[in-house]
Enzyme design. Sequence first.
Site, PDB file in Angstrom:
ATOM      1  N   ASP A   1      17.145 -31.213  62.703  1.00  0.00           N
ATOM      2  CA  ASP A   1      16.698 -30.643  63.974  1.00  0.00           C
ATOM      3  C   ASP A   1      16.560 -29.129  63.898  1.00  0.00           C
ATOM      4  OD1 ASP A   1      16.343 -32.845  65.572  1.00  0.00           O
ATOM      5  OD2 ASP A   1      18.418 -32.874  66.280  1.00  0.00           O
TER       6      ASP A   1
ATOM      7  N   ARG B   1      25.232 -35.455  70.390  1.00  0.00           N
ATOM      8  CA  ARG B   1      24.318 -35.744  69.284  1.00  0.00           C
ATOM      9  C   ARG B   1      24.949 -35.442  67.929  1.00  0.00           C
ATOM     10  NH1 ARG B   1      20.307 -33.367  68.340  1.00  0.00           N
ATOM     11  NH2 ARG B   1      18.667 -34.902  68.280  1.00  0.00           N
TER      12      ARG B   1
ATOM     13  N   PRO C   1      28.023 -18.075  84.418  1.00  0.00           N
ATOM     14  CA  PRO C   1      26.886 -17.323  83.888  1.00  0.00           C
ATOM     15  C   PRO C   1      27.297 -16.095  83.067  1.00  0.00           C
ATOM     16  CG  PRO C   1      26.907 -17.296  86.312  1.00  0.00           C
ATOM     17  CD  PRO C   1      27.970 -18.232  85.873  1.00  0.00           C
TER      18      PRO C   1
ATOM     19  N   GLU D   1      30.035 -18.687  94.493  1.00  0.00           N
ATOM     20  CA  GLU D   1      29.816 -17.431  93.766  1.00  0.00           C
ATOM     21  C   GLU D   1      30.681 -17.320  92.510  1.00  0.00           C
ATOM     22  OE1 GLU D   1      27.253 -15.386  94.705  1.00  0.00           O
ATOM     23  OE2 GLU D   1      26.917 -16.990  96.141  1.00  0.00           O
TER      24      GLU D   1
HETATM   25 CL1  6GU Z   1      27.429 -22.081  83.033  1.00  0.00          CL
HETATM   26  N1  6GU Z   1      26.706 -21.484  85.498  1.00  0.00           N
HETATM   27  C1  6GU Z   1      25.879 -20.966  86.407  1.00  0.00           C
HETATM   28  N2  6GU Z   1      26.203 -21.033  87.695  1.00  0.00           N
HETATM   29  N3  6GU Z   1      24.724 -20.375  86.100  1.00  0.00           N
HETATM   30  C2  6GU Z   1      24.424 -20.325  84.800  1.00  0.00           C
HETATM   31  C3  6GU Z   1      25.237 -20.859  83.794  1.00  0.00           C
HETATM   32  C4  6GU Z   1      26.405 -21.437  84.193  1.00  0.00           C
HETATM   33  N4  6GU Z   1      24.648 -20.643  82.609  1.00  0.00           N
HETATM   34  C5  6GU Z   1      23.515 -20.022  82.888  1.00  0.00           C
HETATM   35  N5  6GU Z   1      23.371 -19.828  84.191  1.00  0.00           N
END
Ligand code: 6GU
Length: 227
Positions: free
Chosen positions: A168, A153, A88, A115
């Site tokens: 697109d 794609r 994330p 985590e």
């Molecule tokens: Cl790549 N992993 C996780 N755990 N949460 C996320 C993400 C990735 N991208 C957005 N939220």
Amino acid sequence: MRIDILTLFPEMFTSFLDGSLIGAARAAGLLDVRVTNIRDFATGVHRQVDDRPFGGGPGMLLMPGPVVECVEAVQRQADLGHLVMLTPGGRRLDQSIVEELSRQDRLVLVCGRYEGFDERVKAILAPDELSIGDYVLSGGEVAAMVIVDAVSRLVPGVLGDEESARQDSFSGADRLVEGPQYTRPRQYRGLEVPEVLLSGDHRRIAAWRHEQAVDATRRRTLQATGS
Ligand code: 6GU
């Protein structure tokens, strides 16, 4: 293109990879997608892959050993490939990153769980860290599927109709989202198809579509900035 997916949950990918567009591209030999279980590289009787963070705190971290050994084993099978770690905190995915990824011959996608990863995995492997947006998923698997779908794609031959990918949303130099589209019937619940689309005047149609795309893009930008 070859894509390797490294995960603790390989079964999550079964129906996704056998599904329509990607399944057909694999059968046609356009895509070679392989899934490897990180747990196969764990050692000890318990095949442990996660542990508590040093210094305390909630949750469990992926131990560096199984992840690094798994990546290195997969990289030895063919040329190294572009290594992507789904986390994330990574760069936020957009269509220009998707295009950049689609130009690679090989992608290696590592999915995190718990985590996150031990920091030394990043120090050793120097991956391209990617996120699919500012919200928290319980693992990188869904994010890896998003990347495989969006990148596939753009692999020549996968869509069958290359013009369709070029038209697109977010594609092309102007990065516009697509405007409204209509199919039959001409009237549905009292709502009519715009007259211009029935006119047969291709220049007028192209001009109208461009104007609608600019409009839709502007509305979306205003919405995103909350103004
Ligand atoms: Cl790549 N992993 C996780 N755990 N949460 C996320 C993400 C990735 N991208 C957005 N939220």
